[in-house]
Design a protein around this motif. Structure first.
Motif, short mmCIF file in Angstrom:
data_model
loop_
_atom_site.label_atom_id
_atom_site.label_comp_id
_atom_site.label_asym_id
_atom_site.label_seq_id
_atom_site.Cartn_x
_atom_site.Cartn_y
_atom_site.Cartn_z
N LEU A 35 0.83 -1.21 0.00
CA LEU A 35 0.00 0.00 0.00
C LEU A 35 0.86 1.25 0.00
O LEU A 35 1.82 1.36 0.77
N ASP A 36 0.52 2.20 -0.87
CA ASP A 36 1.16 3.50 -0.75
C ASP A 36 0.20 4.59 -1.18
O ASP A 36 -0.85 4.31 -1.77
N ALA A 37 0.57 5.82 -0.87
CA ALA A 37 -0.35 6.94 -1.00
C ALA A 37 -0.78 7.20 -2.44
O ALA A 37 -1.77 7.89 -2.67
N SER A 38 -0.08 6.63 -3.41
CA SER A 38 -0.47 6.88 -4.80
C SER A 38 -1.59 5.95 -5.26
O SER A 38 -2.16 6.12 -6.33
N MET A 39 -1.90 4.97 -4.42
CA MET A 39 -2.93 4.00 -4.78
C MET A 39 -4.33 4.62 -4.67
O MET A 39 -4.55 5.53 -3.87
N ASP A 40 -5.26 4.12 -5.42
CA ASP A 40 -6.65 4.55 -5.32
C ASP A 40 -7.17 4.28 -3.89
O ASP A 40 -6.92 3.22 -3.32
N SER A 41 -7.90 5.25 -3.32
CA SER A 41 -8.29 5.12 -1.91
C SER A 41 -9.28 3.99 -1.68
O SER A 41 -9.23 3.32 -0.63
N ILE A 42 -10.17 3.74 -2.62
CA ILE A 42 -11.15 2.66 -2.43
C ILE A 42 -10.46 1.30 -2.47
O ILE A 42 -10.75 0.40 -1.69
#
Ligand SMILES: *[C@@H]1O[C@H](CO)[C@@H](O)[C@H](O)[C@H]1NC(C)=O
Ligand SMILES: *[C@@H]1O[C@H](CO)[C@@H](O)[C@H](O)[C@H]1NC(C)=O
Ligand SMILES: *[C@@H]1O[C@H](CO)[C@@H](O)[C@H](O)[C@H]1NC(C)=O
Ligand SMILES: *[C@@H]1O[C@H](CO)[C@@H](O)[C@H](O)[C@H]1NC(C)=O
Ligand SMILES: *[C@@H]1O[C@H](CO)[C@@H](O)[C@H](O)[C@H]1NC(C)=O
Ligand SMILES: [Cu+2]
Length: 402
Positions: A35-42
């Motif tokens: 997981l990282d901050a560039s991933m889609d939030s959903i």
């Protein structure tokens, strides 16, 4: 267009029924380090959910003999409103309307402005506001509060389901198009009517926010033009009615919203979700709950708790009376879902309590402990913080989130 909507709605119903709800998951491929901050939030929320279910499954396997009352097979499942089919959504809406039609059972000396069973919930929240926000009891008090509301819907109004939650990350760019707020008869009502105003100011006026397109009374859907009887007491939206002189004053008025994409698009982000659940803010219960409540001194960072209230805006900007808007329960169920995930992913910290007994420690009554009471008035018996720490402890809680 209508056909397409109907198809999507029917498929959603079919989907929920056919797949039922996954109650176990021993998927060793779930990898939180991806997981990282560039991933889609959903997408990120879904990976966190899978990891949570895997941990619960493994824990359930280990403690099966001891945990006789509540297990993954009999726990209630609270779901995303978007994943509930139209019939299920209407059952929930009808049960809320039923509580709003039944008479109050609170002592009139305690809640003089309360008229309905629904108002009994607002009344106890108003009464305890200064003891259950930014305090050690914030997470467990609100957990117990929404649980007792769910219980009233079921026991007093025949609701067959469990609490829904509002997935903040879905439609964060445009909350008016979310199935929770789109104004259809399977939403909990749409935006407020257009009412020119100067926006709102969070954190006791210190963080100014621009207005969006509403600001007036709920203009569409099942809760169009519903009335509040208490408050306002400390609204953050400009142009709201003046505050009542006494907390007990009967003041019938409509419920305002200003569904505000300025707030949701800025704060409902993957970075903020990950910080709370697996990042720096997830290390202790203190940092977790502080992050939830915001760092206003840090460029007006609202935290996901305040951001939800200010996304809905209007009545929701009132620290005391936000419960008047049924969306309160959707927002706090989402907070509780994140709290649940955090607890399961951080078992060593999950039963700690941090914080004082009063908002901003005024008056200073010391630090909270797990033996402090959680008071619900007529809505549920008083219990201690530690009794509400585990959603599967069975005393009285037995639920998970999908
Ligand atoms: C879960 O899966 C892992 C790896 O696939 C396996 O080693 C383990 O025995 C499983 N645990 C349970 C309780 O099913
Ligand atoms: C809360 O209720 C108690 C008991 O009735 C009362 O003494 C107290 O003044 C109330 N506080 C507020 C803020 O309404
Ligand atoms: C907005 O703020 C301006 C400047 O302070 C004020 O003149 C105006 O009356 C306000 N408008 C409303 C609708 O409150
Ligand atoms: C994560 O939360 C901590 C507070 O616990 C804060 O100091 C930090 O700036 C946050 N990180 C991000 C990326 O927002
Ligand atoms: C309350 O907790 C804080 C932080 O852990 C600690 O510094 C403080 O001494 C505690 N106060 C009391 C009265 O125990
Ligand atoms: Cu609250």
């Amino acid at each position: 267009m209508a056909l397409q909507r109907w198809l999507v709605a029917s498929l959603a119903c079919f989907h929920a029924a056919a797949l039922s709800i996954p109650r176990s998951c021993n998927d060793s491929t779930v990898d939180l380090t991806k997981l990282d901050a560039s991933m889609d939030s959903i997408e990120a929320l879904s990976v966190l959910q899978q990891a949570t279910m895997r941990n619960l499954y493994l824990e359930d396997q280990r403690s099966m003999p001891q945990r006789s009352t509540c297990s993954l097979t009999n726990a209630a499942v609270r779901r995303d409103w978007e994943h509930m089919c139209p019939r299920e959504r209407k059952e929930f809406i009808q049960a809320v309307q039923c509580l709003r039609a039944k008479p109050s059972i609170a002592d009139p000396d305690f809640a003089r402005a309360a008229r309905t069973r629904y108002d009994d919930f607002t009344a106890v929240h108003v009464n305890l506001t200064n003891f259950v926000h930014a305090t050690g009891s914030f997470l467990t008090w609100h957990r117990y509060f929404i649980w007792s509301f769910e219980k009233a819907l079921r026991d007093e109004c025949g609701y067959p389901g469990y609490l829904p939650y509002w997935n903040w990350f879905s439609h964060a760019d445009d909350p008016r198009s979310s199935p929770v707020f789109d104004g259809s008869d399977t939403s909990i009502g749409g935006d407020g009517a257009y009412f020119p105003h100067n926006g709102s100011a969070a954190f006791f006026g210190s963080v100014p926010l621009p207005p969006a397109n509403g600001g007036g009374c709920i203009a569409s859907g099942p809760f169009k033009d519903i009335q509040a009887t208490m408050g306002p007491i400390a609204a953050g939206m400009f142009g709201m009615e003046p505050p009542v002189a006494s907390f007990h004053e009967y003041n019938p008025r409509c419920i305002r919203r200003d569904l505000n994409h300025h707030v949701s698009s800025r704060f409902f982000t993957t970075a903020n979700l990950l910080n709370l659940t697996i990042g720096d803010a997830s290390k202790t219960v203190k940092s977790f709950q502080d992050e939830f409540n915001g760092r206003p001194q840090d460029n007006g960072f609202m935290g996901l708790h305040s951001a939800g209230h200010y996304t809905i805006n209007g009545e929701n900007t009132d620290f005391y009376t936000s419960v008047n808007d049924p969306s309160f329960f959707f927002h706090h169920a989402m907070i509780d879902k994140i709290f649940w995930m955090w607890q399961v992913l951080h078992p060593a910290e999950s039963r700690e309590v941090a914080g004082t007994l009063t908002l901003r420690n005024e008056p200073p009554l010391g630090n909270a402990t797990i033996y402090d009471p959680l008071i619900m008035g007529v809505n549920a018996p008083t219990r201690m913080i530690h009794e509400l720490m585990g959603t599967m402890d069975g005393t009285p809680l037995c639920y998970i989130y999908a």
